[in-house]
Design a protein around this motif. Structure first.
Motif, PDB file in Angstrom:
ATOM      1  N   TYR A   1      20.477  37.417 120.889  1.00 25.71           N
ATOM      2  CA  TYR A   1      21.875  37.982 120.434  1.00 25.71           C
ATOM      3  C   TYR A   1      21.879  39.379 120.051  1.00 25.71           C
ATOM      4  N   GLN A   2      20.699  39.618 119.115  1.00 22.49           N
ATOM      5  CA  GLN A   2      20.948  40.879 118.517  1.00 22.49           C
ATOM      6  C   GLN A   2      20.719  41.894 119.457  1.00 22.49           C
ATOM      7  N   TYR A   3      19.767  41.964 120.384  1.00 17.27           N
ATOM      8  CA  TYR A   3      19.653  42.663 121.541  1.00 17.27           C
ATOM      9  C   TYR A   3      20.666  42.801 122.569  1.00 17.27           C
ATOM     10  N   VAL A   4      21.159  41.899 122.833  1.00 18.92           N
ATOM     11  CA  VAL A   4      22.307  41.776 123.714  1.00 18.92           C
ATOM     12  C   VAL A   4      23.390  42.448 123.243  1.00 18.92           C
ATOM     13  N   VAL A   5      23.808  42.517 121.776  1.00 14.42           N
ATOM     14  CA  VAL A   5      24.772  43.165 121.249  1.00 14.42           C
ATOM     15  C   VAL A   5      24.599  44.569 120.960  1.00 14.42           C
ATOM     16  N   VAL A   6      23.610  44.990 120.883  1.00 10.51           N
ATOM     17  CA  VAL A   6      23.336  46.489 120.786  1.00 10.51           C
ATOM     18  C   VAL A   6      23.328  46.975 122.285  1.00 10.51           C
ATOM     19  N   SER A   7      22.753  46.680 123.191  1.00  6.42           N
ATOM     20  CA  SER A   7      22.937  46.900 124.527  1.00  6.42           C
ATOM     21  C   SER A   7      24.204  47.092 125.178  1.00  6.42           C
ATOM     22  N   VAL A   8      25.022  46.061 124.827  1.00  3.22           N
ATOM     23  CA  VAL A   8      26.557  45.902 125.144  1.00  3.22           C
ATOM     24  C   VAL A   8      27.166  47.095 124.441  1.00  3.22           C
ATOM     25  N   ALA A   9      26.979  47.187 123.097  1.00  3.94           N
ATOM     26  CA  ALA A   9      27.865  48.245 122.236  1.00  3.94           C
ATOM     27  C   ALA A   9      27.266  49.801 122.807  1.00  3.94           C
ATOM     28  N   ASN A  10      26.050  49.776 123.514  1.00  2.00           N
ATOM     29  CA  ASN A  10      25.748  50.969 123.979  1.00  2.00           C
ATOM     30  C   ASN A  10      26.441  51.479 125.159  1.00  2.00           C
ATOM     31  N   VAL A  11      26.965  50.536 125.977  1.00  2.00           N
ATOM     32  CA  VAL A  11      27.649  50.778 127.081  1.00  2.00           C
ATOM     33  C   VAL A  11      28.992  51.304 126.758  1.00  2.00           C
ATOM     34  N   ILE A  12      29.585  50.694 125.864  1.00  2.05           N
ATOM     35  CA  ILE A  12      31.107  51.220 125.417  1.00  2.05           C
ATOM     36  C   ILE A  12      30.851  52.418 124.594  1.00  2.05           C
ATOM     37  N   CYS A  13      29.847  52.561 123.640  1.00  2.00           N
ATOM     38  CA  CYS A  13      29.644  53.859 123.146  1.00  2.00           C
ATOM     39  C   CYS A  13      29.245  54.900 124.043  1.00  2.00           C
ATOM     40  N   ALA A  14      28.622  54.722 125.105  1.00  2.00           N
ATOM     41  CA  ALA A  14      28.506  55.847 126.344  1.00  2.00           C
ATOM     42  C   ALA A  14      29.797  56.010 126.522  1.00  2.00           C
ATOM     43  N   MET A  15      30.560  55.112 126.996  1.00  2.00           N
ATOM     44  CA  MET A  15      32.103  55.606 127.440  1.00  2.00           C
ATOM     45  C   MET A  15      32.810  56.315 126.483  1.00  2.00           C
ATOM     46  N   CYS A  16      32.843  55.688 125.333  1.00  2.00           N
ATOM     47  CA  CYS A  16      33.789  56.146 124.223  1.00  2.00           C
ATOM     48  C   CYS A  16      33.149  57.385 123.702  1.00  2.00           C
ATOM     49  N   PHE A  17      31.934  57.466 123.226  1.00  2.00           N
ATOM     50  CA  PHE A  17      31.395  58.444 122.517  1.00  2.00           C
ATOM     51  C   PHE A  17      30.562  59.446 123.133  1.00  2.00           C
TER      52      PHE A  17
ATOM     53  N   LYS B   1      27.374  58.551 123.470  1.00  2.00           N
ATOM     54  CA  LYS B   1      25.986  58.487 122.935  1.00  2.00           C
ATOM     55  C   LYS B   1      25.453  56.973 122.867  1.00  2.00           C
ATOM     56  N   ARG B   2      24.113  56.792 122.821  1.00  2.00           N
ATOM     57  CA  ARG B   2      23.806  55.413 122.655  1.00  2.00           C
ATOM     58  C   ARG B   2      22.691  55.437 121.477  1.00  2.00           C
ATOM     59  N   TYR B   3      22.543  54.318 120.932  1.00  2.00           N
ATOM     60  CA  TYR B   3      21.890  53.704 119.685  1.00  2.00           C
ATOM     61  C   TYR B   3      20.580  53.331 119.913  1.00  2.00           C
ATOM     62  N   ASP B   4      19.550  53.558 119.083  1.00  2.00           N
ATOM     63  CA  ASP B   4      18.459  52.500 119.004  1.00  2.00           C
ATOM     64  C   ASP B   4      18.704  51.107 118.641  1.00  2.00           C
ATOM     65  N   HIS B   5      17.991  50.183 119.028  1.00  2.00           N
ATOM     66  CA  HIS B   5      18.122  48.743 118.875  1.00  2.00           C
ATOM     67  C   HIS B   5      17.841  48.639 117.469  1.00  2.00           C
ATOM     68  N   ASP B   6      17.214  49.556 116.788  1.00  2.00           N
ATOM     69  CA  ASP B   6      17.125  49.114 115.136  1.00  2.00           C
ATOM     70  C   ASP B   6      17.958  50.022 114.436  1.00  2.00           C
ATOM     71  N   ASP B   7      19.040  50.679 115.124  1.00  2.00           N
ATOM     72  CA  ASP B   7      19.541  51.572 114.222  1.00  2.00           C
ATOM     73  C   ASP B   7      20.724  50.748 113.204  1.00  2.00           C
ATOM     74  N   GLN B   8      20.331  50.945 112.083  1.00  2.00           N
ATOM     75  CA  GLN B   8      20.846  50.060 110.800  1.00  2.00           C
ATOM     76  C   GLN B   8      22.430  50.312 110.667  1.00  2.00           C
TER      77      GLN B   8
END
Ligand code: HEM
Length: 530
Positions: free
Chosen positions: A198-214, A216-223
């Motif tokens: 779960y916690q890896y899927v959520v960051v990957s999916v968040a990175n897709v919408i972050c790429a479109m919106c902002f 940028k992408r985040y590391d999987h351990d970005d607190q």
């Protein structure tokens, strides 16, 4: 003398003496109130019926009956009272809609009447009350904002990718994140022998919408990102249909842990987005629009010179659209992928059929692409069945009537809060054979070569009509490409002796219990598509 008489026939109550005059006045007031209530009730147009529904207790209404699984309770009640019924939560009446035909009638054919959002206490804390999705506005401003959000989303998903061989930006972002997930899962397996995806899927999916919106992408351990996205449904527990505090005002004054977490979460979310928006303003270049945030800022600039625009949106109403898109874009898709993984390990024979289809159609030489979707009917049928069976959005976001109206012969007043029961449609025995059985085959044509479109259109996941999800296509493409990229190379299972618990926990998006016993086996390695 009269006073003496009154004193003589006065009654002694627990609070003191009650005189006959007081009794007479109380009776008169009671009769008056009854008459007023009756006269209101009599305003019902003659040809229309009063809404049916369970009686409920004074002050609390039906809140106790709703229990911890309102979608199941309201489905059972709809069998007794019908597709259009009224319940009460506290003293507030709520219209509950079930049945595919009734939903189509209300949300599509009478869309204008049912497109509002109710004024709910918890919604006021989302994006500081400025959300396009949750605020009460459904007029011209909402319409203009929705159009703007749709257009920005489209530009930064289906536009061609300038720096990769992918067919569009969305494909580029998802392929990159899915590749990363494959590597991460292999590494976790190597190091820990089991993991919770779960916690890896959520960051990957968040990175897709972050790429479109902002952009940028985040590391999987970005607190900072993890603290907002890696949730156990702290948002969905409060924003779900039927949260008592939204309907019983006294509860808003009592201390509530869930509400406190909800408020904090929304604040943190807004601060996170605001910081990125500020950075965008300071580096904004109108000749180089990088992402959705830039395109919204550009719109703010343009509207200042375009006097002819029919609705003037404030800068705040434009820029906060990125909150709506980012917020809606990660939790829904993550939950869908997470349910998919749970079904794959629960039904290994179904996973095997997807593997066979992927091997046959895509093979081992190249990565899946979005254009493969039409050629993989079994995989598509699996995704549809995941949507139907889990019904992880059991209700849409609550609606509200915008004017007095009628539905199926019942009178429906203005400003009535409306729950749309998607779970009921997806498990309706009149629509589905053995609805509790997980069977992707139900969506295939008899020869198994295609998806049966008529069946697939019966699944209710994204709402219908004017409030229908604006990210439906993006969400479906994302789920398809994430799943096919993972499954082409990996086989998922659960550690011996463990079982995946697929009981849904009620919320705006229903989650399953986290499972830490996932294991994978690499099927083969595909060379990078870049
Ligand atoms: C599997 C993924 C998704 C599912 C199941 C889903 C489902 C839904 C549902 C049920 C609604 C409420 C409809 C109603 O109130 O009648 C909704 C609204 C919305 N969705 Fe999605 N959604 C998904 C993905 C996305 C994505 C990826 C985005 C954007 C990036 C998005 C943006 C929105 C917005 C902005 C609204 C509010 C529309 C309005 O109020 O006018 N959704 N979604």
């Amino acid at each position: 003398r009269a006073l003496k008489m009154e004193a003589a026939i006065s009654l002694v109550g627990s609070q003191g003496i009650i005189s006959v005059t007081e009794i007479l006045v109380a009776s008169a007031v009671f009769c008056l109130i009854s008459l007023v209530i009756r006269s209101f009730r009599q305003q019902l147009p003659q040809e229309l019926k009063r809404l049916p529904g369970p009686r409920g207790y004074p002050l609390i209404g039906n809140v106790l009956e709703l229990g911890s699984n309102p979608h199941l309770t309201l489905t059972r009640m709809s069998q007794e009272y019908g597709d259009v019924m009224q319940i009460r939560i506290g003293t507030r009446p709520v219209l509950v809609l079930s049945g595919l035909d009734t939903l189509k009638q209300a949300l599509v054919k009478q869309a204008e009447d049912f497109m509002g959002r109710p004024d709910l206490y918890s919604f006021r804390f989302i994006a500081d009350g400025q959300s396009m999705t949750f605020s009460t506005d459904s007029g011209e401003v909402w319409r203009a904002r929705r159009k703007l959000a749709q257009s920005a989303l489209k530009t930064f998903s289906v536009s061609p990718s300038p720096n990769s061989s992918s067919t569009c930006l969305l494909e580029e972002h998802v392929s990159k994140e899915a590749d990363y997930l494959v590597k991460k899962f292999l590494q976790l397996m190597e190091e820990k022998k089991r993991f919770d995806p779960y916690q890896y899927v959520v960051v990957s999916v968040a990175n897709v919408i972050c790429a479109m919106c902002f952009g940028k992408r985040y590391d999987h351990d970005d607190q900072e990102l993890l603290s907002m996205v890696n949730l156990n449904n702290e948002f969905g527990d409060v924003a779900a249909s039927g949260n008592p505090a939204d309907f019983i005002p006294v509860l808003q004054y009592l201390p509530s842990r869930a509400m406190k977490i909800f408020k904090d979460l929304n604040k943190r979310f807004d601060t996170f987005v605001q910081k990125i928006v500020k950075e965008h303003y300071s580096s904004f270049d109108k000749d180089h629009i990088r992402d959705i945030t830039d395109s919204l800022i550009e719109h703010c600039e343009e509207k200042k010179v375009d006097e002819s625009a029919s609705v003037q949106l404030s800068d705040e109403k434009i820029v906060t659209l990125v909150n709506d898109l980012f917020g809606a874009g990660f939790d829904t898709v993550t939950t869908a992928l997470s349910w998919s993984l749970m079904y794959l390990v629960t039904y290994p024979e179904i996973q095997k059929k997807i593997h066979e289809e992927l091997d046959r159609i895509i093979g081992r030489e190249r990565r899946p692409r979005l254009s493969d979707r039409l050629t993989l009917p079994y995989t598509e049928a699996f995704i549809l069945e995941m949507f139907r069976h889990s019904s992880f959005l059991p209700f849409t976001i609550p609606h509200c009537t915008t004017k007095p109206t009628a539905l199926n012969g019942y009178f429906i007043p203005k400003d009535l809060c409306v729950f749309v029961n998607q779970w009921q449609v997806n498990h309706d025995e009149k629509l589905w054979k053995d609805p509790s059985t997980f069977s992707p085959e139900r969506f295939l044509t008899i020869d198994g070569m295609e998806v049966n479109r008529a069946e697939s259109e019966k699944v209710m996941t994204f709402g219908l009509g004017k409030r229908r999800c604006i990210g439906e296509n993006i969400g479906k493409w994302e789920i398809f490409l994430f799943l096919t990229t993972l499954l082409q190379q990996l086989e998922f299972s659960i550690r011996d002796g463990e079982k995946a618990d697929i009981t849904p926990q009620y919320g705006l998006t229903m989650k399953h219990k986290r499972c830490e016993h996932f294991q994978i086996q690499q099927r083969f390695e595909v060379k990078s598509s870049e």
